[in-house]
Motif scaffolding. Sequence first.
Motif, PDB file in Angstrom:
ATOM      1  N   VAL A  98      -3.679  11.658   2.127  1.00  0.00           N
ATOM      2  CA  VAL A  98      -2.884  12.385   1.135  1.00  0.00           C
ATOM      3  C   VAL A  98      -2.973  11.665  -0.201  1.00  0.00           C
ATOM      4  O   VAL A  98      -3.361  10.490  -0.279  1.00  0.00           O
ATOM      5  N   GLU A  99      -2.603  12.383  -1.259  1.00  0.00           N
ATOM      6  CA  GLU A  99      -2.516  11.784  -2.582  1.00  0.00           C
ATOM      7  C   GLU A  99      -1.048  11.538  -2.906  1.00  0.00           C
ATOM      8  O   GLU A  99      -0.199  12.422  -2.694  1.00  0.00           O
ATOM      9  N   VAL A 100      -0.749  10.344  -3.405  1.00  0.00           N
ATOM     10  CA  VAL A 100       0.645   9.973  -3.642  1.00  0.00           C
ATOM     11  C   VAL A 100       0.822   9.361  -5.020  1.00  0.00           C
ATOM     12  O   VAL A 100      -0.121   8.878  -5.643  1.00  0.00           O
ATOM     13  N   VAL A 101       2.067   9.391  -5.464  1.00  0.00           N
ATOM     14  CA  VAL A 101       2.510   8.682  -6.651  1.00  0.00           C
ATOM     15  C   VAL A 101       3.472   7.596  -6.166  1.00  0.00           C
ATOM     16  O   VAL A 101       4.374   7.879  -5.374  1.00  0.00           O
ATOM     17  N   VAL A 102       3.280   6.368  -6.606  1.00  0.00           N
ATOM     18  CA  VAL A 102       4.166   5.278  -6.200  1.00  0.00           C
ATOM     19  C   VAL A 102       5.349   5.246  -7.159  1.00  0.00           C
ATOM     20  O   VAL A 102       5.182   5.042  -8.371  1.00  0.00           O
ATOM     21  N   ALA A 103       6.550   5.461  -6.617  1.00  0.00           N
ATOM     22  CA  ALA A 103       7.731   5.622  -7.460  1.00  0.00           C
ATOM     23  C   ALA A 103       8.582   4.360  -7.561  1.00  0.00           C
ATOM     24  O   ALA A 103       9.126   4.057  -8.626  1.00  0.00           O
ATOM     25  N   GLU A 104       8.726   3.614  -6.468  1.00  0.00           N
ATOM     26  CA  GLU A 104       9.607   2.444  -6.450  1.00  0.00           C
ATOM     27  C   GLU A 104       9.040   1.422  -5.479  1.00  0.00           C
ATOM     28  O   GLU A 104       8.593   1.774  -4.387  1.00  0.00           O
ATOM     29  N   ILE A 105       9.066   0.139  -5.873  1.00  0.00           N
ATOM     30  CA  ILE A 105       8.529  -0.927  -5.034  1.00  0.00           C
ATOM     31  C   ILE A 105       9.598  -1.998  -4.851  1.00  0.00           C
ATOM     32  O   ILE A 105      10.088  -2.574  -5.830  1.00  0.00           O
ATOM     33  N   VAL A 106       9.960  -2.252  -3.603  1.00  0.00           N
ATOM     34  CA  VAL A 106      10.860  -3.356  -3.282  1.00  0.00           C
ATOM     35  C   VAL A 106      10.033  -4.551  -2.811  1.00  0.00           C
ATOM     36  O   VAL A 106      10.145  -5.660  -3.320  1.00  0.00           O
ATOM     37  N   ASN A 107       9.181  -4.318  -1.827  1.00  0.00           N
ATOM     38  CA  ASN A 107       8.209  -5.291  -1.342  1.00  0.00           C
ATOM     39  C   ASN A 107       7.150  -4.514  -0.560  1.00  0.00           C
ATOM     40  O   ASN A 107       7.289  -3.294  -0.398  1.00  0.00           O
ATOM     41  N   PRO A 108       6.079  -5.162  -0.068  1.00  0.00           N
ATOM     42  CA  PRO A 108       5.044  -4.400   0.638  1.00  0.00           C
ATOM     43  C   PRO A 108       5.536  -3.645   1.865  1.00  0.00           C
ATOM     44  O   PRO A 108       4.879  -2.697   2.298  1.00  0.00           O
ATOM     45  N   HIS A 109       6.660  -4.029   2.422  1.00  0.00           N
ATOM     46  CA  HIS A 109       7.200  -3.343   3.589  1.00  0.00           C
ATOM     47  C   HIS A 109       8.285  -2.333   3.236  1.00  0.00           C
ATOM     48  O   HIS A 109       8.858  -1.704   4.131  1.00  0.00           O
ATOM     49  N   GLY A 217      -0.379  -3.054   8.243  1.00  0.00           N
ATOM     50  CA  GLY A 217      -1.280  -4.139   8.608  1.00  0.00           C
ATOM     51  C   GLY A 217      -1.046  -5.438   7.887  1.00  0.00           C
ATOM     52  O   GLY A 217      -1.890  -6.334   7.948  1.00  0.00           O
ATOM     53  N   LEU A 218       0.093  -5.600   7.210  1.00  0.00           N
ATOM     54  CA  LEU A 218       0.357  -6.799   6.427  1.00  0.00           C
ATOM     55  C   LEU A 218       1.617  -7.512   6.888  1.00  0.00           C
ATOM     56  O   LEU A 218       2.560  -6.878   7.374  1.00  0.00           O
ATOM     57  N   VAL A 219       1.622  -8.823   6.718  1.00  0.00           N
ATOM     58  CA  VAL A 219       2.821  -9.640   6.940  1.00  0.00           C
ATOM     59  C   VAL A 219       2.900 -10.641   5.796  1.00  0.00           C
ATOM     60  O   VAL A 219       1.883 -10.939   5.141  1.00  0.00           O
ATOM     61  N   ALA A 280      -0.543 -11.830   0.750  1.00  0.00           N
ATOM     62  CA  ALA A 280      -0.159 -11.298   2.060  1.00  0.00           C
ATOM     63  C   ALA A 280      -1.184 -11.779   3.082  1.00  0.00           C
ATOM     64  O   ALA A 280      -2.281 -12.225   2.725  1.00  0.00           O
ATOM     65  N   ASP A 281      -0.811 -11.696   4.347  1.00  0.00           N
ATOM     66  CA  ASP A 281      -1.734 -11.967   5.452  1.00  0.00           C
ATOM     67  C   ASP A 281      -1.893 -10.696   6.267  1.00  0.00           C
ATOM     68  O   ASP A 281      -0.991  -9.838   6.286  1.00  0.00           O
TER      69      ASP A 281
END
Length: 398
Positions: A98-109, A217-219, A280-281
Amino acid sequence: MEENDRLEVVRVNIVNVLTQALAGVCLTDFGQKYLETIGTELDTRILGFENLENLLKVLTEDIVQLDYDVDDIVVSLKTEKSSHTTLPTQELPEDDLVEVVVAEIVNPHKLYVQLASQYDKLNQLMDLLDMFYTYGEESAELGLTESEVVEGDLVAVPWTDNMWYRGVVKGVKDLTSLRVFYLDYGSFADVKKSSVRLLASQFFYLPGQALLAQLSGLVPVGGRRWAGASSARILELTKGSHEQALQAIIRSREGGKLSLWLLDENGVGINETLVDEGLADYDRGDSCLQGLLSQGRDVDRERSNLVKEGMRLQEQILELKGDEVEQINLLLRRASALSKRMQQLEGTFRPRPPDVSSLLVENYPVATDWGGAILHVLRVGGERWVSSEEVSSLVKEW
């Protein structure tokens, strides 16, 4: 355009017409008002309705009211209050890409995305919402009182840009303030009750657009908590997504949360970039990662963009004074990742960890035939280098 999409456009247009005529419009004048406001005629028969009255009853029954006067029918927006009402749920495409717009980022999770396919509808709703609550006299009747506001109420609430947005009450902080979640953008804020209005029913039609997601897939590095640099880097890589949507591979949909493999504008996995830059790992427990690495990569395009990114990185390095340890380490990681990605493209990559402990920016005063200048020399380990741009700047006419 499919039939359902055409009817949805007409429905939104009707709200637009009535938002600009809050006192209502006579049914006999509605067609002309629609033409003046929207710029196209409202042909009810093409849409499958016998007449305009029938169309309004069927298509907009939940947001439009018809008042039968002696001489005519007055069409206006309903303004009943929205307590304990819920919005429809946004359906996700069946495709995994899908195509998305990133609206808000708290952390990668924890981040919030919007579907690009709904972005125009959202912008149109926002224009109508802001017009109604900024200029509409009827919006004043939707103010909150101490006795009626509870968790879960749908509200209209301003943001720092003084625009109005849709929100939902997440908690009552005290007698004067509320905790509100912005339904379409994923932000939280504490706001004064006096600045909040209940959401008018004509703004219920579009599902909340902020979809909870995570990068799959990230930690965190070393199993620790996420560092702020990780979120800052995601913001940098996605800041133009409202203008050019990003592709996302949906790896899972669990508990109302999307697990995404997000690709930047060059087709490179943002998940990969965070790992490459030491932010990230990879999750060793994820057995399906290998097939996603380098998914969608356009080699020629990426090579060109890596060169441009290298030039920007060089400019940032040359602006350093030499004592910004955290910034130096971050730029070194990015430079190492840039080199690694370029070598991967050429098939010559040999892993070598960057030495982030021995970088120094040295400033040398230089006498030229046109005056004095400062030459920035970057020293890493036993090597020193300076950009060709600075060398050429020492000669008045190069």
